[in-house]
Write a protein that holds these residues in place. Structure first.
Motif, PDB file in Angstrom:
ATOM      1  N   MET A 373       6.470   4.714 -19.277  1.00 54.91           N
ATOM      2  CA  MET A 373       6.436   2.949 -19.221  1.00 54.91           C
ATOM      3  C   MET A 373       7.715   2.674 -18.085  1.00 54.91           C
ATOM      4  SD  MET A 373       6.374   2.424 -23.546  1.00 54.91           S
ATOM      5  CE  MET A 373       7.430   0.532 -22.915  1.00 54.91           C
ATOM      6  N   ALA A 374       8.628   3.796 -18.104  1.00 55.73           N
ATOM      7  CA  ALA A 374      10.294   3.583 -16.963  1.00 55.73           C
ATOM      8  C   ALA A 374       9.791   3.723 -15.147  1.00 55.73           C
ATOM      9  CB  ALA A 374      11.256   4.692 -17.477  1.00 55.73           C
ATOM     10  N   ASP A 375       8.762   4.099 -14.845  1.00 58.39           N
ATOM     11  CA  ASP A 375       8.116   4.352 -13.495  1.00 58.39           C
ATOM     12  C   ASP A 375       7.131   2.657 -12.761  1.00 58.39           C
ATOM     13  OD1 ASP A 375       9.303   6.800 -13.816  1.00 58.39           O
ATOM     14  OD2 ASP A 375       7.193   7.659 -13.845  1.00 58.39           O
ATOM     15  N   ASP A 376       7.436   2.274 -12.113  1.00 60.07           N
ATOM     16  CA  ASP A 376       6.955   1.404 -11.244  1.00 60.07           C
ATOM     17  C   ASP A 376       4.883   1.310 -11.404  1.00 60.07           C
ATOM     18  OD1 ASP A 376       8.973   0.618 -10.738  1.00 60.07           O
ATOM     19  OD2 ASP A 376       9.382   0.822  -9.048  1.00 60.07           O
ATOM     20  N   ILE A 377       5.267   0.752 -11.854  1.00 57.28           N
ATOM     21  CA  ILE A 377       3.312   0.614 -11.574  1.00 57.28           C
ATOM     22  C   ILE A 377       3.052   0.832 -10.129  1.00 57.28           C
ATOM     23  CG2 ILE A 377       1.099   0.330 -12.088  1.00 57.28           C
ATOM     24  CD1 ILE A 377       2.553  -1.368 -14.967  1.00 57.28           C
ATOM     25  N   PRO A 378       1.886   2.081  -9.677  1.00 60.83           N
ATOM     26  CA  PRO A 378       1.061   1.441  -8.464  1.00 60.83           C
ATOM     27  C   PRO A 378       1.011   0.553  -7.976  1.00 60.83           C
ATOM     28  CG  PRO A 378       0.291   3.072  -8.935  1.00 60.83           C
ATOM     29  CD  PRO A 378       1.115   2.325  -9.839  1.00 60.83           C
ATOM     30  N   PRO A 379       1.060   0.027  -6.960  1.00 59.25           N
ATOM     31  CA  PRO A 379       0.268  -1.411  -6.366  1.00 59.25           C
ATOM     32  C   PRO A 379      -1.677  -0.965  -6.527  1.00 59.25           C
ATOM     33  CG  PRO A 379       0.048   0.531  -4.626  1.00 59.25           C
ATOM     34  CD  PRO A 379       1.433   0.660  -5.685  1.00 59.25           C
ATOM     35  N   ARG A 380      -2.163  -2.629  -7.244  1.00 59.98           N
ATOM     36  CA  ARG A 380      -3.935  -2.524  -7.079  1.00 59.98           C
ATOM     37  C   ARG A 380      -4.729  -2.150  -5.849  1.00 59.98           C
ATOM     38  NH1 ARG A 380      -6.765  -6.812 -10.969  1.00 59.98           N
ATOM     39  NH2 ARG A 380      -8.470  -6.060 -11.473  1.00 59.98           N
ATOM     40  N   ARG A 381      -5.653  -1.638  -6.697  1.00 62.78           N
ATOM     41  CA  ARG A 381      -6.435  -1.076  -5.662  1.00 62.78           C
ATOM     42  C   ARG A 381      -7.670  -2.529  -5.372  1.00 62.78           C
ATOM     43  NH1 ARG A 381     -10.110   1.302  -7.164  1.00 62.78           N
ATOM     44  NH2 ARG A 381      -9.257   2.591  -9.218  1.00 62.78           N
ATOM     45  N   LYS A 382      -7.910  -3.033  -4.158  1.00 64.76           N
ATOM     46  CA  LYS A 382      -8.617  -3.666  -3.654  1.00 64.76           C
ATOM     47  C   LYS A 382     -10.137  -3.106  -3.697  1.00 64.76           C
ATOM     48  CE  LYS A 382     -10.459  -7.119   0.211  1.00 64.76           C
ATOM     49  NZ  LYS A 382     -10.045  -6.946   1.207  1.00 64.76           N
ATOM     50  N   GLU A 383     -10.054  -4.681  -5.111  1.00 64.21           N
ATOM     51  CA  GLU A 383     -11.954  -4.438  -5.388  1.00 64.21           C
ATOM     52  C   GLU A 383     -13.267  -4.856  -4.765  1.00 64.21           C
ATOM     53  OE1 GLU A 383     -11.473  -6.443  -9.273  1.00 64.21           O
ATOM     54  OE2 GLU A 383     -10.520  -5.399 -10.180  1.00 64.21           O
ATOM     55  N   ASN A 384     -14.296  -4.297  -4.743  1.00 63.70           N
ATOM     56  CA  ASN A 384     -14.885  -4.541  -4.067  1.00 63.70           C
ATOM     57  C   ASN A 384     -14.997  -4.073  -2.736  1.00 63.70           C
ATOM     58  OD1 ASN A 384     -16.707  -5.454  -6.441  1.00 63.70           O
ATOM     59  ND2 ASN A 384     -16.174  -7.215  -6.295  1.00 63.70           N
ATOM     60  N   SER A 385     -14.838  -3.038  -2.506  1.00 70.27           N
ATOM     61  CA  SER A 385     -14.530  -3.278  -0.913  1.00 70.27           C
ATOM     62  C   SER A 385     -14.569  -1.577  -1.232  1.00 70.27           C
ATOM     63  CB  SER A 385     -13.443  -3.818  -0.784  1.00 70.27           C
ATOM     64  OG  SER A 385     -13.234  -3.102   1.309  1.00 70.27           O
ATOM     65  N   THR A 386     -15.517  -0.604  -0.738  1.00 72.40           N
ATOM     66  CA  THR A 386     -14.739   0.716  -0.985  1.00 72.40           C
ATOM     67  C   THR A 386     -13.900   1.261   0.138  1.00 72.40           C
ATOM     68  OG1 THR A 386     -18.217   0.823  -0.930  1.00 72.40           O
ATOM     69  CG2 THR A 386     -16.706   2.982   0.027  1.00 72.40           C
ATOM     70  N   PHE A 387     -14.020   0.439   1.710  1.00 79.40           N
ATOM     71  CA  PHE A 387     -13.662   0.918   2.777  1.00 79.40           C
ATOM     72  C   PHE A 387     -12.170   0.667   2.588  1.00 79.40           C
ATOM     73  CE2 PHE A 387     -10.884  -1.498   6.672  1.00 79.40           C
ATOM     74  CZ  PHE A 387     -11.390  -0.145   7.362  1.00 79.40           C
ATOM     75  N   GLU A 388     -11.813  -0.160   1.709  1.00 77.90           N
ATOM     76  CA  GLU A 388     -10.290  -1.057   1.482  1.00 77.90           C
ATOM     77  C   GLU A 388      -9.857   0.663   0.213  1.00 77.90           C
ATOM     78  OE1 GLU A 388      -7.533  -1.875   3.330  1.00 77.90           O
ATOM     79  OE2 GLU A 388      -9.130  -3.456   4.371  1.00 77.90           O
ATOM     80  N   ASP A 389     -10.890   1.209  -0.654  1.00 81.62           N
ATOM     81  CA  ASP A 389     -10.597   1.254  -1.430  1.00 81.62           C
ATOM     82  C   ASP A 389      -9.913   3.377  -0.902  1.00 81.62           C
ATOM     83  OD1 ASP A 389     -10.441   2.122  -4.104  1.00 81.62           O
ATOM     84  OD2 ASP A 389     -12.428   2.768  -4.607  1.00 81.62           O
ATOM     85  N   THR A 390     -10.559   3.292  -0.264  1.00 79.10           N
ATOM     86  CA  THR A 390     -11.163   4.560   0.446  1.00 79.10           C
ATOM     87  C   THR A 390      -9.725   4.864   1.495  1.00 79.10           C
ATOM     88  OG1 THR A 390     -13.227   4.821   0.654  1.00 79.10           O
ATOM     89  CG2 THR A 390     -11.757   6.178   2.711  1.00 79.10           C
ATOM     90  N   VAL A 391      -8.977   3.376   2.334  1.00 77.11           N
ATOM     91  CA  VAL A 391      -7.640   3.751   2.995  1.00 77.11           C
ATOM     92  C   VAL A 391      -6.768   3.771   1.767  1.00 77.11           C
ATOM     93  CG1 VAL A 391      -6.746   2.101   4.071  1.00 77.11           C
ATOM     94  CG2 VAL A 391      -8.735   2.639   4.909  1.00 77.11           C
ATOM     95  N   HIS A 392      -7.379   2.960   0.958  1.00 76.33           N
ATOM     96  CA  HIS A 392      -5.103   3.091  -0.198  1.00 76.33           C
ATOM     97  C   HIS A 392      -5.344   4.560  -0.533  1.00 76.33           C
ATOM     98  CE1 HIS A 392      -3.041   2.005  -4.189  1.00 76.33           C
ATOM     99  NE2 HIS A 392      -4.409   3.177  -4.948  1.00 76.33           N
ATOM    100  N   TRP A 393      -6.981   5.364  -1.380  1.00 79.43           N
ATOM    101  CA  TRP A 393      -6.059   6.898  -1.619  1.00 79.43           C
ATOM    102  C   TRP A 393      -5.762   7.439  -0.133  1.00 79.43           C
ATOM    103  CZ3 TRP A 393      -4.981   7.557  -5.897  1.00 79.43           C
ATOM    104  CH2 TRP A 393      -6.238   6.624  -6.971  1.00 79.43           C
ATOM    105  N   LEU A 394      -6.518   7.620   0.764  1.00 84.29           N
ATOM    106  CA  LEU A 394      -5.459   8.862   1.778  1.00 84.29           C
ATOM    107  C   LEU A 394      -4.192   8.048   2.242  1.00 84.29           C
ATOM    108  CD1 LEU A 394      -8.742   7.816   4.243  1.00 84.29           C
ATOM    109  CD2 LEU A 394      -8.153  10.009   2.843  1.00 84.29           C
TER     110      LEU A 394
END
Length: 610
Positions: A373-394
């Motif tokens: 609760m004391a930490d910042d929540i990381p940005p949300r992954r982009k839904e419906n995009s395997t491409f953006e999801d992959t880039v996000h995790w990398l």
């Protein structure tokens, strides 16, 4: 790991020189011809827009050099129709062997020959990588023919006759790439959307003012120009692209798109592997599912949206559907020695995403634990995009992970493989859910969608019984060729072993589901046999009642007919009582004889035998 705001003043220092050239078209010695005109002989190439329109094949709306094939095998240039989203290997697509079967020469190669440069031109070929693939196809690697046909058509070869010049042009020049460059504790992202930008990024070899550890290209939906540029400039093994463009689980004996597995002694020397997986997706209406299928038809790579067919009466919405989309992610690292000072270069091929519908159960959770609760929540992954999801995790790679790249470049593949593992976990849970519902169908007839028997339940079970061995083979392949492979480019360690236990659990769960489906199949078969026996017994009882009725009325009819042979009815007054006197005993005798006929005939047989 993410880009740090306080390093913005370094932007001019580490910006790659090719980025500043994006806004300016490079001056070339000659005007750039149409992508498709590269396939035409030099004398047939149009020199202007008007010349393009005057070409007879352009007037017919077909691609230059394309001679479309009719059902009887004859070429008919006028039959082209603009259906770029038609799904191959469907009834609407027609006979897929019009491109030639595996025992014939490719009709696509005959219809779209490469331009031949004369020795006096001293010009480099505009498609050296495709020519290289053609030479390999003719000299020991016949299954690369499908990749060569894919590059000529710019999509699944069986869609050839449905594409116009504009369709092929758009597909061939499709570029969607994210280039991630890792510099120790920070990284940069560059989006590449044109062929020129890709060419500049691949040719860039200028030294960086900072220590560049790795360059990673994430590519969505392969196209001819992407394969040509990356294959020729990075010297990529064509089998890497070949393993990504198709999607088949079984083959016929005539299929030119056959994909044979390489021997282990060969695959151990390859610097790439492909991981297959399946994505279940939810659609509220049948129209939504149809739109998703049309969307898949617009991909260059062959991917299908296959309806699951496990709709459950009383549980699922009336018009809802679940579809299972078979997908692939391919990984390649440029081979290099330990003394090579060049940064590691990798390529990850991902599938385009279906935007229609919803990921089943909302998709997978993040790989990390929930923040405090004391930490910042990381940005949300982009839904419906395997491409953006992959880039996000990398982009979330830590400094320790980047530091491991020189020792084991496969650390670049760890997060994408976590995505694949998560998709398999969802599929396992979905398979378990459906089997539980099918077991419930056996107990509760209300769930059988007004079916009088369990034939529909048996069909659903057969579908899962057929899928589970396929899924097990796919997971086993990931373990064998990706996770457990120890000698990948002479790496000193294997980072991917961290996922071995997860994939082993998935394989074990799939094996349990397979065995469970077999047991349920046996139960359903037994229940169906019992129900059929009960129906047969009920029919026997009904037939017995009819037999007793017939037995009752046959003597009465006989006696009545016998006494009615006299045409003077008045004479029957005195003998009318005789009818009952005779008919009743005869009827009783007939009933007794019918009831105990088996006993009487059995006794008679014993007397005869004695």
């Amino acid at each position: 790991m993410s880009s740090e705001p306080d390093r913005s003043h370094f932007a001019d220092d580490f910006a790659r020189p090719w980025l500043s050239r994006r806004k300016h078209q490079r001056s070339r010695g000659q005007s750039k011809s149409s992508l498709l005109s590269r396939f035409l002989p030099r004398q047939a190439r149009p020199n202007s827009h008007d010349a393009n329109r005057s070409h007879p094949q352009y007037r017919s709306g077909t691609s230059p050099g394309v001679s479309h094939v009719s059902n009887n095998g004859s070429h008919n240039p006028s039959r082209a129709s603009a259906h770029p989203q038609i799904l191959p290997h469907t009834k609407a697509a027609g006979d897929p062997y019009y491109i030639g079967d595996v025992y014939q020469q490719s009709r696509i190669r005959q219809g779209l020959p490469l331009s031949k440069q004369s020795s006096q031109d001293h010009e480099e070929s505009s498609m050296p990588y495709l020519e290289y693939i053609d030479r390999l196809t003719d000299n020991g690697w016949p299954h690369l023919r499908y990749l060569a046909d894919f590059m000529r058509v710019s999509t699944a070869p069986v869609q050839w006759k449905f594409l116009t010049k504009d369709d092929v042009d758009k597909r061939a020049s499709r570029v969607k790439i994210a280039l991630l460059e890792y510099y120790g504790t920070w990284h940069t992202r560059h989006d590449i959307t044109t062929v020129d930008e890709l060419d500049d990024a691949l040719r860039d070899s200028s030294p960086s003012p900072h220590h560049l550890v790795a360059r990673l290209f994430i590519v969505e939906d392969l196209s001819r120009e992407v394969i040509e540029k990356m294959g020729s400039q990075l010297d990529v093994d064509p089998m890497f692209f070949r393993g990504h463009i198709s999607d088949f689980t079984w083959y016929n004996t005539r299929d030119p798109w056959i994909e044979l597995s390489a021997m282990d002694i060969v695959s151990q020397k390859q610097s790439f592997f492909t991981a297959r997986y399946a994505q279940p997706r939810y659609f509220r209406t049948h129209k939504s599912l149809t739109r998703a299928k049309n969307e898949a038809g617009g991909f260059n790579v062959l991917r299908r949206v296959d309806r699951d067919g496990n709709w459950i009466h009383g549980i699922d919405l009336t018009d809802s559907n679940i579809a299972i989309i078979r997908s692939r992610m391919s990984f390649w690292i440029r081979p290099r020695t330990s003394s090579d000072p060049q940064p590691a270069v990798g390529v990850i091929l991902v599938d385009p995403s279906i935007t229609e519908g919803f990921p089943l159960w909302g998709g997978y959770n993040d790989f990390t634990a929930c923040p405090s609760m004391a930490d910042d929540i990381p940005p949300r992954r982009k839904e419906n995009s395997t491409f953006e999801d992959t880039v996000h995790w990398l982009q979330q790679m830590s400094a320790d992970d980047v530091e491991k790249i020189p020792r084991d470049p496969r650390v670049l593949f760890l997060k994408p493989l976590c995505m694949i593992c998560s998709q398999w976990l969802i599929l396992v849970r979905y398979g378990n859910t459906r089997l539980s519902q099918l077991e419930w169908e056996i107990e509760d007839p209300y769930l059988r969608s007004r079916q009088e028997d369990l034939s529909e339940t048996l069909n659903k079970l057969h579908a899962w019984r057929r899928r589970f061995p396929i899924f097990k083979d796919i997971v086993s392949e990931i373990l064998r060729k990706g996770i457990r492979r120890e000698n990948f480019l002479d790496a000193s360690e294997n980072t991917l072993l961290a996922l071995e236990k997860d994939f082993e659990i998935i394989y074990a769960d799939l094996n349990k589901l397979h065995e469970r489906s077999e047991r349920i199949m046996s139960v359903v078969t037994a229940v169906m046999s019992i129900e059929e026996s009960q129906k047969a017994l009920q029919q026997d009882r009904s037939l017995a009642r009819l037999t007793w009725l017939a037995t009752t009325f046959v003597p009465l009819s006989f006696v009545s007919s016998f006494f009615s042979m006299n045409d003077n009815i008045n004479t029957l007054r005195k003998t009318f009582w005789i009818y009952f006197t005779v008919a009743i005993p005869v009827t009783l005798l007939a009933l007794v004889a019918t009831r105990y006929s088996d006993t009487v005939f059995g006794l008679w047989d014993r007397i005869i035998h004695q």
